[in-house]
Design a protein around this motif. Structure first.
Motif, PDB file in Angstrom:
ATOM      1  N   ALA A 190       0.828  -1.204   0.000  1.00 45.13           N
ATOM      2  CA  ALA A 190       0.000   0.000   0.000  1.00 45.13           C
ATOM      3  C   ALA A 190       0.866   1.260   0.000  1.00 45.13           C
ATOM      4  O   ALA A 190       0.598   2.218  -0.732  1.00 45.13           O
ATOM      5  CB  ALA A 190      -0.930  -0.002   1.218  1.00 45.13           C
ATOM      6  N   VAL A 191       1.918   1.282   0.813  1.00 42.72           N
ATOM      7  CA  VAL A 191       2.817   2.434   0.854  1.00 42.72           C
ATOM      8  C   VAL A 191       3.528   2.607  -0.485  1.00 42.72           C
ATOM      9  O   VAL A 191       3.634   3.728  -1.012  1.00 42.72           O
ATOM     10  CB  VAL A 191       3.842   2.274   2.000  1.00 42.72           C
ATOM     11  CG1 VAL A 191       4.994   3.265   1.861  1.00 42.72           C
ATOM     12  CG2 VAL A 191       3.145   2.458   3.349  1.00 42.72           C
ATOM     13  N   VAL A 209       5.005   0.007  13.356  1.00 44.58           N
ATOM     14  CA  VAL A 209       3.727   0.147  12.646  1.00 44.58           C
ATOM     15  C   VAL A 209       2.782  -0.962  13.087  1.00 44.58           C
ATOM     16  O   VAL A 209       2.757  -2.055  12.494  1.00 44.58           O
ATOM     17  CB  VAL A 209       3.939   0.099  11.115  1.00 44.58           C
ATOM     18  CG1 VAL A 209       2.617   0.344  10.395  1.00 44.58           C
ATOM     19  CG2 VAL A 209       4.987   1.120  10.686  1.00 44.58           C
ATOM     20  N   PRO A 210       1.985  -0.742  14.143  1.00 46.48           N
ATOM     21  CA  PRO A 210       0.980  -1.733  14.537  1.00 46.48           C
ATOM     22  C   PRO A 210      -0.188  -1.706  13.542  1.00 46.48           C
ATOM     23  O   PRO A 210      -0.768  -0.644  13.294  1.00 46.48           O
ATOM     24  CB  PRO A 210       0.533  -1.266  15.926  1.00 46.48           C
ATOM     25  CG  PRO A 210       1.557  -0.245  16.350  1.00 46.48           C
ATOM     26  CD  PRO A 210       2.049   0.377  15.088  1.00 46.48           C
ATOM     27  N   ASP A 224      10.418   9.313  22.646  1.00 44.02           N
ATOM     28  CA  ASP A 224      11.576   8.726  21.952  1.00 44.02           C
ATOM     29  C   ASP A 224      11.226   7.523  21.095  1.00 44.02           C
ATOM     30  O   ASP A 224      12.088   6.684  20.823  1.00 44.02           O
ATOM     31  CB  ASP A 224      12.670   8.337  22.960  1.00 44.02           C
ATOM     32  CG  ASP A 224      13.119   9.520  23.795  1.00 44.02           C
ATOM     33  OD1 ASP A 224      13.203  10.630  23.236  1.00 44.02           O
ATOM     34  OD2 ASP A 224      13.361   9.341  24.998  1.00 44.02           O
ATOM     35  N   HIS A 225       9.975   7.423  20.670  1.00 41.09           N
ATOM     36  CA  HIS A 225       9.590   6.344  19.768  1.00 41.09           C
ATOM     37  C   HIS A 225       8.650   6.898  18.698  1.00 41.09           C
ATOM     38  O   HIS A 225       7.886   7.825  18.959  1.00 41.09           O
ATOM     39  CB  HIS A 225       8.888   5.199  20.517  1.00 41.09           C
ATOM     40  CG  HIS A 225       9.785   4.484  21.472  1.00 41.09           C
ATOM     41  ND1 HIS A 225       9.828   4.798  22.805  1.00 41.09           N
ATOM     42  CD2 HIS A 225      10.692   3.490  21.281  1.00 41.09           C
ATOM     43  CE1 HIS A 225      10.727   4.028  23.403  1.00 41.09           C
ATOM     44  NE2 HIS A 225      11.252   3.222  22.505  1.00 41.09           N
ATOM     45  N   ALA A 226       8.711   6.332  17.522  1.00 42.67           N
ATOM     46  CA  ALA A 226       7.778   6.682  16.450  1.00 42.67           C
ATOM     47  C   ALA A 226       6.877   5.483  16.220  1.00 42.67           C
ATOM     48  O   ALA A 226       7.333   4.434  15.761  1.00 42.67           O
ATOM     49  CB  ALA A 226       8.541   7.036  15.180  1.00 42.67           C
ATOM     50  N   VAL A 227       5.616   5.612  16.587  1.00 42.27           N
ATOM     51  CA  VAL A 227       4.636   4.540  16.453  1.00 42.27           C
ATOM     52  C   VAL A 227       3.491   5.058  15.585  1.00 42.27           C
ATOM     53  O   VAL A 227       2.869   6.069  15.913  1.00 42.27           O
ATOM     54  CB  VAL A 227       4.105   4.079  17.827  1.00 42.27           C
ATOM     55  CG1 VAL A 227       3.067   2.974  17.656  1.00 42.27           C
ATOM     56  CG2 VAL A 227       5.259   3.600  18.708  1.00 42.27           C
ATOM     57  N   HIS A 228       3.227   4.374  14.484  1.00 39.00           N
ATOM     58  CA  HIS A 228       2.205   4.808  13.535  1.00 39.00           C
ATOM     59  C   HIS A 228       1.174   3.699  13.338  1.00 39.00           C
ATOM     60  O   HIS A 228       1.365   2.802  12.517  1.00 39.00           O
ATOM     61  CB  HIS A 228       2.845   5.176  12.196  1.00 39.00           C
ATOM     62  CG  HIS A 228       3.574   6.477  12.212  1.00 39.00           C
ATOM     63  ND1 HIS A 228       3.057   7.637  11.665  1.00 39.00           N
ATOM     64  CD2 HIS A 228       4.764   6.805  12.743  1.00 39.00           C
ATOM     65  CE1 HIS A 228       3.918   8.619  11.846  1.00 39.00           C
ATOM     66  NE2 HIS A 228       4.959   8.141  12.499  1.00 39.00           N
ATOM     67  N   PRO A 229       0.065   3.725  14.079  1.00 39.35           N
ATOM     68  CA  PRO A 229      -0.950   2.673  13.940  1.00 39.35           C
ATOM     69  C   PRO A 229      -1.686   2.768  12.602  1.00 39.35           C
ATOM     70  O   PRO A 229      -1.888   3.852  12.055  1.00 39.35           O
ATOM     71  CB  PRO A 229      -1.912   2.967  15.098  1.00 39.35           C
ATOM     72  CG  PRO A 229      -1.182   3.913  16.001  1.00 39.35           C
ATOM     73  CD  PRO A 229      -0.257   4.680  15.143  1.00 39.35           C
ATOM     74  N   GLN A 268      -0.439   9.111   5.775  1.00 39.68           N
ATOM     75  CA  GLN A 268       0.382   9.726   6.813  1.00 39.68           C
ATOM     76  C   GLN A 268       1.614   8.874   7.108  1.00 39.68           C
ATOM     77  O   GLN A 268       2.704   9.400   7.329  1.00 39.68           O
ATOM     78  CB  GLN A 268      -0.449   9.937   8.089  1.00 39.68           C
ATOM     79  CG  GLN A 268      -1.630  10.893   7.930  1.00 39.68           C
ATOM     80  CD  GLN A 268      -1.217  12.353   7.828  1.00 39.68           C
ATOM     81  OE1 GLN A 268      -0.035  12.680   7.814  1.00 39.68           O
ATOM     82  NE2 GLN A 268      -2.201  13.238   7.759  1.00 39.68           N
ATOM     83  N   LEU A 269       1.466   7.557   7.109  1.00 42.90           N
ATOM     84  CA  LEU A 269       2.608   6.675   7.310  1.00 42.90           C
ATOM     85  C   LEU A 269       3.614   6.841   6.173  1.00 42.90           C
ATOM     86  O   LEU A 269       4.831   6.920   6.410  1.00 42.90           O
ATOM     87  CB  LEU A 269       2.135   5.218   7.380  1.00 42.90           C
ATOM     88  CG  LEU A 269       3.238   4.152   7.372  1.00 42.90           C
ATOM     89  CD1 LEU A 269       4.161   4.299   8.579  1.00 42.90           C
ATOM     90  CD2 LEU A 269       2.633   2.752   7.316  1.00 42.90           C
ATOM     91  N   THR A 270       3.129   6.896   4.939  1.00 46.67           N
ATOM     92  CA  THR A 270       4.020   7.084   3.799  1.00 46.67           C
ATOM     93  C   THR A 270       4.804   8.377   3.923  1.00 46.67           C
ATOM     94  O   THR A 270       6.027   8.414   3.696  1.00 46.67           O
ATOM     95  CB  THR A 270       3.214   7.088   2.485  1.00 46.67           C
ATOM     96  OG1 THR A 270       2.444   5.886   2.390  1.00 46.67           O
ATOM     97  CG2 THR A 270       4.134   7.187   1.276  1.00 46.67           C
TER      98      THR A 270
END
Length: 286
Positions: free
Chosen positions: A60-61, A213-214, A233-238, A261-263
């Motif tokens: 998808a990305v 990426v959950p 200090d973390h980048a988490v993109h659900p 947004q993740l892309t």
């Protein structure tokens, strides 16, 4: 057509709280996705376990990038399994890409794209593997041999490494890419495991950019992922549940927005502009 009008129908704009705010968020994402890159950028997708939606999310990305960028985008399928990156990306040919002397000694973009499948979005797809061994993943050395001769002819390379051992292959994944998307399940133990391994990757490769990426593949919800997104200090993109991956329907609005947004976050991280692990996730994905 502007990105906002393309992905957010009128009824879906409530996700943003206001039309203006949603348009601004997506316009910012659009600019990030289309930004210039100094050299070819590599984005790697990997997971610690199977069934996380890694291949579907990577495809998808890559599709978003191929549609939105003017330069060529390459998708590399090095994961095993029938529901592969190539399948999710819509490639007409999903078997391993035949070897090519022109690609292995590429001097022009015509050489680099020789024999590659092309999807309706314009994404070029290279599938690494042996047709006699469909369940065997591409080894890091095979990946290097297949990708390195042609990567420079593409603006962005999106690689699907699939499920990899944290003790064997993740170091090779980080070494190959400018940014790693570590895909996990939505449950709290899975998210915590992903965050812990993201820390391990950064210790192994201090310059590595890692996003956790959950993906809610079961419809169970993203409460744990949203909590983790607030950790410093973390980048988490659900990424919300996306039934269209298996049903063939249109992608639900929340999932489409989250993937855009993740892309954008992945491109920013790969270019190392405006990106930091403490970036907050958009309201639409919460």
């Amino acid at each position: 057509m502007r990105l906002f009008d393309d992905v957010v129908p009128a009824l879906g704009r409530a996700f943003f709280g206001s039309v203006a705010g949603g348009a601004r968020d997506l316009d910012d994402a659009h600019r990030a996705i289309r930004q210039g890159v100094p050299t070819s950028r590599r984005i790697a997708f990997a997971s610690l376990r199977g069934g996380t939606g890694c291949s579907a999310t990577a495809a998808a990305v890559a599709t978003v990038l191929a549609r939105r960028r003017s330069g060529r985008v390459l998708g590399v399928d090095g994961a095993a399994g029938l529901r592969s990156f190539a399948v999710h990306a819509g490639a007409e040919r999903t078997s391993p890409t035949p070897p090519s002397d022109r690609r292995s000694a590429a001097r022009t973009s015509w050489d680099a794209t020789d024999g590659l499948a092309v999807t309706p979005s314009g994404l070029h797809v290279l599938r690494i593997g042996d047709p006699r061994l469909p369940t065997r993943q591409a080894a890091p050395a095979e990946w290097t041999d297949a990708v390195d001769p042609i990567a420079r002819f593409f603006d962005v390379v999106v690689g699907d490494w699939g499920s990899r051992s944290p003790f064997v292959d993740l170091g090779a994944v980080a070494a190959d890419a400018h940014v790693v998307a570590l895909v996990t399940g939505p449950e709290r133990p899975a998210v915590e495991e992903g965050v812990a391994h993201a820390d391990a990757i950064r210790r192994h490769a201090p310059d590595a950019r890692v996003l956790v990426v959950p993906v809610d593949t079961t419809g169970a919800g993203l409460r744990a992922a949203r909590t983790a997104a607030e950790w410093p200090d973390h980048a988490v993109h659900p990424v919300p549940s996306d039934p269209s991956v298996t049903s063939g329907g249109d992608r639900p609005t929340a999932s489409r927005i989250a993937l855009i947004q993740l892309t954008a976050a992945l491109v920013d991280a790969a270019v190392d502009r405006r990106w930091a692990p403490t970036d907050t996730i958009p309201e639409a994905t919460r």
